[in-house]
Write an enzyme that holds these catalytic residues in place. Structure first.
Site, PDB file in Angstrom:
ATOM      1  CG  MET A   1      67.398  -3.753   5.109  1.00 51.90           C
ATOM      2  SD  MET A   1      69.161  -4.288   5.662  1.00 51.90           S
ATOM      3  CE  MET A   1      69.192  -5.291   7.077  1.00 51.90           C
TER       4      MET A   1
ATOM      5  CE1 TYR B   1      67.842 -12.163  -0.903  1.00 54.10           C
ATOM      6  CE2 TYR B   1      66.388 -10.155   0.240  1.00 54.10           C
ATOM      7  CZ  TYR B   1      68.234 -10.593   0.404  1.00 54.10           C
ATOM      8  OH  TYR B   1      68.605  -9.836   0.057  1.00 54.10           O
TER       9      TYR B   1
ATOM     10  NE  ARG C   1      52.123   0.326  29.695  1.00 51.15           N
ATOM     11  CZ  ARG C   1      51.423   1.210  28.802  1.00 51.15           C
ATOM     12  NH1 ARG C   1      51.219   0.125  27.631  1.00 51.15           N
ATOM     13  NH2 ARG C   1      50.585   2.011  28.955  1.00 51.15           N
TER      14      ARG C   1
ATOM     15  CE  LYS D   1      53.723   6.873  23.889  1.00 52.90           C
ATOM     16  NZ  LYS D   1      52.561   5.747  24.192  1.00 52.90           N
TER      17      LYS D   1
END
Length: 405
Positions: free
Chosen positions: A313, A265, A131, A33
């Site tokens: 990013m 940043y 779940r 998966k």
């Protein structure tokens, strides 16, 4: 390449064999998966089958259907269904589907009637994870309806299964409690007339630490990819596993800066002295966790270094501490650790997460390069979109072949 995730399919095959050896009397389902935990679903599925996996497992039906579209015909279980899902397509593709409630059974039986074929279903019991799966109070109704569906020829109950909540915490009291509930669910279903092919509950940590939970089939996921699901007990190597993914990039810039120079940043890193900075062209858009800012380890120029400042990013900076490296020098974020490089577990600690997330989140902008693809040979495969299971693993004969190791 700006960056690459090298996927060692030879290591994956070795991991499959190592996990099979831990459960010699059980079948093995290779869980592929989430694009094989970020490694590329189709190449990893094929490698796992070459190494002896009996089943494949996916979460979404789209993943399962992509495997079938690629020509993979082995037994395949898909478990993450929502109302209105492609039940009929799954039935017609001979996919075993998980059923954890009456709504799902109703929908799959409607699809079986429409297709004129018998649905292969596996009943999922909620034994304590809270779940997916059927609660014990609702189990008799679901089992009774499944028995009736078998009698009508609409369904074949091929399995009963569940999932551990705390198998990665050996000794947790929920583990024994879940096993007891699972045994009760199986006993009730068999007394009601069901004869499942497989009963299974063992995920990666259970495969490594709970041999009594192997039943008829084991479902390793992250362990297939050489990541320890119980790092507090041992590394991948301690369990006879080898990490499959190595993530690296090439420095895009090296420059001299004075003392007191802010970096990235927010200036959360300021150079303590005159130094050199290296720019690594990977960022959180590629899956590098921003939470590892000022902490993430990177091997550059034979030395282990740390991210300097915030991860952006598309890029982050490393303080090279005056070392004179050239643009294009390799920066290894994680790998098996053979060369002293960090591992995915090291990044997980830096980001306060788990290694599962580190590898799974590596994005589609990072080329997957497959080595040891064939048995006895090495070929270079690159996915144009590794997040798309149908495209992953396409051959690129125009690419340079990797060196034999």
């Amino acid at each position: 390449m700006r960056a690459r995730a090298e996927i060692d399919l030879g290591a994956l095959r070795a991991n499959v064999r190592a996990l099979r050896a831990r459960a010699p009397r059980a079948q093995l389902m290779a869980v592929v998966k989430a694009d094989a935990y970020g490694h590329g679903m189709l190449p990893c599925a094929r490698a796992a089958l070459e190494a002896g996996a009996d089943w494949l497992g996916t979460a979404t039906p789209q993943e399962a259907l992509a495997l079938r579209a690629a020509g993979i015909r082995t037994r395949l279980l898909c478990w993450l269904w929502t109302p209105g899902g492609p039940w009929r397509e799954a039935i017609e593709a001979d996919i075993d589907v998980s059923v954890g409630g009456m709504w799902a059974l109703d929908e799959v039986l409607d699809a079986a009637r429409a297709s004129g074929r018998t649905a292969r279903i596996q009943l999922k019991a909620d034994t304590g994870l809270g779940r997916g799966g059927c609660q014990p109070a609702d189990w008799p109704e679901l089992v009774g309806a499944a028995v009736a569906a078998e009698a009508e020829g609409l369904a074949d109950v091929t399995g009963i299964w569940s999932h551990f909540a705390c198998a990665d915490e050996p000794g947790h009291p929920s583990i024994a409690a879940q096993r007891d509930r699972f045994d009760e669910a199986i006993a009730y279903a068999e007394k009601a007339g069901l004869s499942p092919e497989v009963r299974h509950i063992a995920n990666s940590p259970a495969v490594l630490t709970l041999p009594e939970a192997q039943y008829d089939l084991i479902r390793p996921g992250v362990a297939l990819y050489g990541i320890s699901p119980v790092p507090q007990l041992g590394t991948a190597a301690d369990f006879g596993l080898r990490p499959v993914m190595t993530l690296s990039a090439r420095l895009g810039l090296v420059k001299h800066v004075p003392a007191g120079h802010g970096v990235s940043y927010g200036h959360h890193y300021v150079t303590p002295a005159e130094t050199t900075l290296g720019l690594v062209p990977l960022g959180y858009a590629d899956g590098v966790p921003r939470h590892a800012s000022n902490k993430g380890p990177v091997l550059i120029g034979g030395r282990l270094r740390r991210v300097a400042g915030r991860i952006a990013m598309d890029q982050f900076v490393v303080d090279l501490e005056g070392d004179e490296l050239l643009p294009g020098a390799e920066a290894v974020l994680f790998g098996p650790g053979d060369r002293g490089e960090p591992t995915a577990e090291d990044w997980a600690r830096a980001a306060d997460t788990i290694a599962y997330e580190i590898v799974t989140r590596i994005g589609s902008r990072v080329d997957r390069v497959y080595v040891n693809e064939g048995l006895g040979e090495m070929r270079d495969w690159v996915s144009s979109n590794p997040s798309d299971g149908q495209q992953s693993g396409r051959s690129r004969p125009d690419r340079q072949q990797p060196n034999r190791r």
